[in-house]
Scaffold this motif. Structure first.
Motif, PDB file in Angstrom:
ATOM      1  N   PRO A   9      42.606  50.070  57.441  1.00  0.00           N
ATOM      2  CA  PRO A   9      43.907  50.071  56.764  1.00  0.00           C
ATOM      3  C   PRO A   9      43.993  51.055  55.599  1.00  0.00           C
ATOM      4  O   PRO A   9      42.979  51.507  55.062  1.00  0.00           O
ATOM      5  CB  PRO A   9      44.038  48.634  56.251  1.00  0.00           C
ATOM      6  CG  PRO A   9      42.622  48.177  56.057  1.00  0.00           C
ATOM      7  CD  PRO A   9      41.828  48.850  57.138  1.00  0.00           C
ATOM      8  N   GLY A  10      45.240  51.323  55.222  1.00  0.00           N
ATOM      9  CA  GLY A  10      45.514  52.195  54.087  1.00  0.00           C
ATOM     10  C   GLY A  10      46.011  51.410  52.887  1.00  0.00           C
ATOM     11  O   GLY A  10      45.949  50.171  52.839  1.00  0.00           O
ATOM     12  N   GLN A  11      46.538  52.139  51.946  1.00  0.00           N
ATOM     13  CA  GLN A  11      47.000  51.558  50.686  1.00  0.00           C
ATOM     14  C   GLN A  11      48.123  50.550  50.912  1.00  0.00           C
ATOM     15  O   GLN A  11      48.969  50.736  51.776  1.00  0.00           O
ATOM     16  CB  GLN A  11      47.519  52.694  49.802  1.00  0.00           C
ATOM     17  CG  GLN A  11      47.535  52.338  48.351  1.00  0.00           C
ATOM     18  CD  GLN A  11      47.501  53.557  47.466  1.00  0.00           C
ATOM     19  OE1 GLN A  11      46.910  54.566  47.809  1.00  0.00           O
ATOM     20  NE2 GLN A  11      48.123  53.476  46.323  1.00  0.00           N
ATOM     21  N   GLY A  12      48.116  49.478  50.136  1.00  0.00           N
ATOM     22  CA  GLY A  12      49.147  48.461  50.264  1.00  0.00           C
ATOM     23  C   GLY A  12      48.590  47.174  50.851  1.00  0.00           C
ATOM     24  O   GLY A  12      49.188  46.115  50.739  1.00  0.00           O
ATOM     25  N   ALA A  13      47.404  47.260  51.469  1.00  0.00           N
ATOM     26  CA  ALA A  13      46.800  46.078  52.105  1.00  0.00           C
ATOM     27  C   ALA A  13      45.964  45.254  51.119  1.00  0.00           C
ATOM     28  O   ALA A  13      45.524  44.160  51.432  1.00  0.00           O
ATOM     29  CB  ALA A  13      45.926  46.525  53.276  1.00  0.00           C
ATOM     30  N   GLN A  14      45.756  45.779  49.915  1.00  0.00           N
ATOM     31  CA  GLN A  14      44.812  45.166  48.972  1.00  0.00           C
ATOM     32  C   GLN A  14      45.259  43.794  48.460  1.00  0.00           C
ATOM     33  O   GLN A  14      46.446  43.529  48.352  1.00  0.00           O
ATOM     34  CB  GLN A  14      44.582  46.105  47.780  1.00  0.00           C
ATOM     35  CG  GLN A  14      45.754  46.259  46.813  1.00  0.00           C
ATOM     36  CD  GLN A  14      46.805  47.251  47.258  1.00  0.00           C
ATOM     37  OE1 GLN A  14      46.695  47.904  48.290  1.00  0.00           O
ATOM     38  NE2 GLN A  14      47.869  47.367  46.487  1.00  0.00           N
ATOM     39  N   TYR A  15      44.290  42.943  48.178  1.00  0.00           N
ATOM     40  CA  TYR A  15      44.558  41.670  47.477  1.00  0.00           C
ATOM     41  C   TYR A  15      43.277  41.243  46.761  1.00  0.00           C
ATOM     42  O   TYR A  15      42.166  41.625  47.152  1.00  0.00           O
ATOM     43  CB  TYR A  15      45.052  40.581  48.436  1.00  0.00           C
ATOM     44  CG  TYR A  15      44.138  40.271  49.607  1.00  0.00           C
ATOM     45  CD1 TYR A  15      43.083  39.358  49.494  1.00  0.00           C
ATOM     46  CD2 TYR A  15      44.336  40.899  50.841  1.00  0.00           C
ATOM     47  CE1 TYR A  15      42.261  39.071  50.568  1.00  0.00           C
ATOM     48  CE2 TYR A  15      43.508  40.616  51.932  1.00  0.00           C
ATOM     49  CZ  TYR A  15      42.466  39.700  51.785  1.00  0.00           C
ATOM     50  OH  TYR A  15      41.654  39.427  52.854  1.00  0.00           O
ATOM     51  N   VAL A  16      43.440  40.473  45.706  1.00  0.00           N
ATOM     52  CA  VAL A  16      42.288  40.019  44.917  1.00  0.00           C
ATOM     53  C   VAL A  16      41.430  39.087  45.781  1.00  0.00           C
ATOM     54  O   VAL A  16      41.943  38.198  46.460  1.00  0.00           O
ATOM     55  CB  VAL A  16      42.758  39.281  43.636  1.00  0.00           C
ATOM     56  CG1 VAL A  16      41.555  38.741  42.867  1.00  0.00           C
ATOM     57  CG2 VAL A  16      43.570  40.222  42.750  1.00  0.00           C
ATOM     58  N   GLY A  17      40.119  39.334  45.785  1.00  0.00           N
ATOM     59  CA  GLY A  17      39.195  38.487  46.541  1.00  0.00           C
ATOM     60  C   GLY A  17      38.920  38.974  47.954  1.00  0.00           C
ATOM     61  O   GLY A  17      38.160  38.347  48.699  1.00  0.00           O
ATOM     62  N   MET A  18      39.529  40.109  48.324  1.00  0.00           N
ATOM     63  CA  MET A  18      39.322  40.606  49.701  1.00  0.00           C
ATOM     64  C   MET A  18      37.836  40.911  49.934  1.00  0.00           C
ATOM     65  O   MET A  18      37.156  41.469  49.080  1.00  0.00           O
ATOM     66  CB  MET A  18      40.185  41.846  49.963  1.00  0.00           C
ATOM     67  CG  MET A  18      39.975  42.992  49.005  1.00  0.00           C
ATOM     68  SD  MET A  18      41.121  44.367  49.345  1.00  0.00           S
ATOM     69  CE  MET A  18      40.697  45.473  47.972  1.00  0.00           C
ATOM     70  N   GLY A  19      37.349  40.479  51.078  1.00  0.00           N
ATOM     71  CA  GLY A  19      35.951  40.763  51.454  1.00  0.00           C
ATOM     72  C   GLY A  19      34.920  39.820  50.875  1.00  0.00           C
ATOM     73  O   GLY A  19      33.745  39.868  51.255  1.00  0.00           O
ATOM     74  N   LYS A  20      35.338  38.930  49.960  1.00  0.00           N
ATOM     75  CA  LYS A  20      34.351  38.093  49.250  1.00  0.00           C
ATOM     76  C   LYS A  20      33.603  37.150  50.190  1.00  0.00           C
ATOM     77  O   LYS A  20      32.377  37.017  50.097  1.00  0.00           O
ATOM     78  CB  LYS A  20      35.043  37.293  48.127  1.00  0.00           C
ATOM     79  CG  LYS A  20      34.038  36.527  47.264  1.00  0.00           C
ATOM     80  CD  LYS A  20      34.684  35.840  46.081  1.00  0.00           C
ATOM     81  CE  LYS A  20      33.663  35.270  45.121  1.00  0.00           C
ATOM     82  NZ  LYS A  20      32.653  34.398  45.740  1.00  0.00           N
ATOM     83  N   GLU A  21      34.337  36.494  51.086  1.00  0.00           N
ATOM     84  CA  GLU A  21      33.677  35.541  52.008  1.00  0.00           C
ATOM     85  C   GLU A  21      32.597  36.228  52.829  1.00  0.00           C
ATOM     86  O   GLU A  21      31.506  35.687  53.018  1.00  0.00           O
ATOM     87  CB  GLU A  21      34.713  34.958  52.992  1.00  0.00           C
ATOM     88  CG  GLU A  21      35.576  33.882  52.401  1.00  0.00           C
ATOM     89  CD  GLU A  21      36.429  33.208  53.483  1.00  0.00           C
ATOM     90  OE1 GLU A  21      37.348  32.506  53.091  1.00  0.00           O
ATOM     91  OE2 GLU A  21      36.194  33.388  54.689  1.00  0.00           O
ATOM     92  N   ILE A  22      32.904  37.418  53.302  1.00  0.00           N
ATOM     93  CA  ILE A  22      31.935  38.144  54.140  1.00  0.00           C
ATOM     94  C   ILE A  22      30.744  38.612  53.302  1.00  0.00           C
ATOM     95  O   ILE A  22      29.594  38.528  53.733  1.00  0.00           O
ATOM     96  CB  ILE A  22      32.637  39.294  54.904  1.00  0.00           C
ATOM     97  CG1 ILE A  22      33.508  38.672  56.012  1.00  0.00           C
ATOM     98  CG2 ILE A  22      31.636  40.289  55.484  1.00  0.00           C
ATOM     99  CD1 ILE A  22      34.355  39.644  56.799  1.00  0.00           C
ATOM    100  N   ALA A  23      31.017  39.039  52.063  1.00  0.00           N
ATOM    101  CA  ALA A  23      29.926  39.472  51.175  1.00  0.00           C
ATOM    102  C   ALA A  23      29.016  38.295  50.812  1.00  0.00           C
ATOM    103  O   ALA A  23      27.796  38.455  50.690  1.00  0.00           O
ATOM    104  CB  ALA A  23      30.496  40.098  49.909  1.00  0.00           C
TER     105      ALA A  23
END
Length: 310
Positions: A9-23
């Motif tokens: 994805p490109g810009q605009g898809a961001q949100y706080v906490g994205m990727g945390k569960e996987i990390a």
């Protein structure tokens, strides 16, 4: 099963906490967040997991945070032996595609996209530019409306996302006028986007020039997986063309619909969107409802994707 494409994805898809569960679950993903922090010299993991929407919305933060999250979310797939036949990304996502293809090292990419965000923001003062999405109108009519509105300033068709959805960008008054004209011509909806700059139009040429100087400092590797490029919607396997394409990409239209069609023509029937959001999966299904569109952004979507591929 046919071929698999990873799309980013490109810009605009961001949100706080994205990727945390996987990390939290996969050390290889967590390592990516730590590598980004080391490359950038500030705690990007803290920014992604604990800051706020306003911080993430600043373009020079948005770009490295989305790239980092996308590459982190890809790690479990690679661990399970799932490899793509093709890779592509929307705008900023093309950098993630090149990381996946081995063209650019992750630490180089994350540094470059932070600068890219800064240059794109600086190219047009805040409030001068705008972007709008036009829904339910033929591309040709949208282009005509842009031509007509261009007496008020620069306005161009910039993102060809999927059938019946095209973004326009340029100077605010001209974008607003073109949106009005599109409505008069029968557009179902026009939506002014909450972005800080008019991406992918000619106003961003100065950003491309600054980006070219940054790209001069990085060494490219041979492309291991064919990459679809936004500028031409063609497959590239030769690293010598990559820098010019990435420079042009800043001020040229994103031919996303054609990128997807090219991959389908090459036998791709499964698209995995990797990183925050599901916008690209939606575009894919609108382009061809018969292909499989999956996504990986948290543990639930990762497990669903792994089940679907099993």
């Amino acid at each position: 099963m046919g071929k698999i494409a990873f799309i980013f994805p490109g810009q605009g898809a961001q949100y706080v906490g994205m990727g945390k569960e996987i990390a939290d679950e996969y050390k290889s993903a967590d390592d990516i967040f730590n590598e980004a922090t080391a490359a950038l010299g500030f705690d990007i993991k803290e920014m992604i997991f604990s800051s706020d929407d306003e911080t993430l919305k600043i373009t020079e933060n948005t770009q490295p945070t989305i790239l980092t999250t996308s590459i982190a979310c890809m790690q479990p797939l690679l661990e399970k032996g799932i490899k793509p036949d093709y890779v592509a990304g929307l705008s900023l996502g093309e950098y993630a595609a090149h990381v996946a293809a081995g063209t650019i090292s992750f630490s180089d990419a994350v540094k470059v996209v932070r600068k890219r965000g800064k240059y794109m923001q600086e190219a047009v003062p805040v409030g001068v530019g705008a972007m709008s999405v036009i829904m339910g109108l033929d591309n040709d009519i949208v282009i005509e409306c842009c031509k007509e509105a261009s007496q008020l300033g620069v306005v161009e068709a910039t993102n060809y996302n999927c059938p019946g959805q095209i973004a326009i960008a340029g100077e605010k008054a001209a974008v607003e006028k073109a949106s009005e004209l599109c409505k008069e011509k029968g557009a179902k909806r026009t939506v002014l986007l909450p972005v800080s700059a008019p991406f992918h139009c000619s106003l961003l040429k100065p950003a491309g020039e600054k980006l070219a100087a940054e790209l001069e400092n990085i060494t490219l590797n041979d492309i291991q997986i064919p990459v679809l490029t936004n500028v031409t919607a063609e497959c590239i396997t030769d690293k010598s063309v990559v820098k010019d394409l990435l420079v042009n990409q800043v001020s040229k239209s994103v031919l996303w619909e054609n990128c997807i069609r090219t991959m389908i023509d090459k036998g791709v029937d499964t698209f995995i969107e990797i990183g925050p959001g599901k916008v690209l999966s939606g575009f894919v299904k609108k382009i061809n409802k018969d292909v499989i569109a999956l996504n990986v952004e948290d543990l639930e979507s990762l497990n669903k994707t792994l089940e679907a591929l099993a």
